[in-house]
Write an enzyme that holds these catalytic residues in place. Structure first.
Site, short mmCIF file in Angstrom:
data_model
loop_
_atom_site.label_atom_id
_atom_site.label_comp_id
_atom_site.label_asym_id
_atom_site.label_seq_id
_atom_site.Cartn_x
_atom_site.Cartn_y
_atom_site.Cartn_z
N HIS A 116 -5.25 1.27 6.64
CA HIS A 116 -4.08 0.64 6.01
C HIS A 116 -4.18 -0.88 6.19
O HIS A 116 -4.52 -1.34 7.27
CB HIS A 116 -2.80 1.19 6.66
CG HIS A 116 -1.57 0.67 6.03
ND1 HIS A 116 -1.10 1.15 4.82
CD2 HIS A 116 -0.72 -0.33 6.39
CE1 HIS A 116 0.00 0.50 4.48
NE2 HIS A 116 0.25 -0.41 5.42
N GLU A 181 -11.49 -4.69 6.80
CA GLU A 181 -11.42 -3.22 6.65
C GLU A 181 -12.82 -2.62 6.63
O GLU A 181 -13.07 -1.57 7.23
CB GLU A 181 -10.70 -2.84 5.35
CG GLU A 181 -9.23 -3.17 5.33
CD GLU A 181 -8.55 -2.65 4.06
OE1 GLU A 181 -8.89 -1.55 3.60
OE2 GLU A 181 -7.66 -3.35 3.54
#
Ligand code: GRF
Length: 203
Positions: A116, A181
């Site tokens: 996320h 990420e």
């Protein structure tokens, strides 16, 4: 009980709805000869998802399972069968834009991960980067966590911090977070596969 580490390479499945840049990072980090694990299956709820094309290009089985209106159960039943048939050890949600049912999550205790684009528990749900800009925070980031029945809840495996810079737009901030990420997700998966992270463990 923590099933990891295994005495063989883990079989990884990625669920993705869109562009698949995290999938690409995972494919790169876990190639077919990796002793820790390899991506063997990619599933998408969107036929046009770039993620499916990227899987095919990498020689990984890519399957589209429709998410019919009001029909989560149908998707989950098909997905469960597929995951079992491929003897999947760990499921990685990478831009998968659907909420899985408590029953599905319970069938895979500690074996579903998600990424996320915020420092959870801050800014769960959609448009996390927009939420961060609106809140005026100076720092945000990304989180890899175990999936539970909530939306972006579940025990955290690791987080990476990213500064919010003056003049940032949603696009510029998203790009800065995305670069992190792509490092964070493979690293978190390695920790899980080595048996170093488990929902019940202090991380
Ligand atoms: C990422 O920002 C991820 O954190 C969020 O959805 C986005 C997916 O991007 N859950 P991609 O499809 O992996 O490029």
């Amino acid at each position: 009980m923590n099933p990891f580490p295994l005495e063989r390479p883990a079989r990884l499945a990625v669920l993705a709805s869109g562009r698949g840049s995290n999938l690409e990072a995972l494919l790169k980090a876990f190639p077919p000869d990796d002793p820790l694990g390899r991506v063997v299956l990619v599933v998408s709820d969107r036929r046009q998802a770039l993620a499916l094309q990227k899987a095919v290009q990498a020689g990984v089985e890519a399957v589209y399972i429709p998410w019919p209106k009001g029909g989560r159960a149908q998707f989950e039943e098909a997905a469960l069968q597929l995951l079992q048939a491929h003897r999947i050890d760990l499921v990685l949600l990478a831009g998968f834009m659907r909420l899985l049912s408590p029953g599905f999550v319970a069938a895979w205790p500690g074996r579903i991960l998600n990424i996320h684009p915020s420092l959870l528990p801050q800014f769960p749900g959609l448009h996390a980067q927009r939420q961060a800009l609106k809140a005026g925070v100076r720092e945000t980031g990304c989180t890899v966590h175990f999936v539970d029945e909530g939306m972006d809840t579940g025990p955290i495996i690791l987080q990476r911090r990213v500064p919010v810079l003056p003049g940032d737009t949603e696009e510029s901030l998203s790009a800065r977070i995305l670069a992190e990420e792509h490092q964070a997700y493979p690293e978190a998966v390695r920790r899980v596969l080595r048996g170093e992270a488990w929902p019940g463990s202090r991380i």
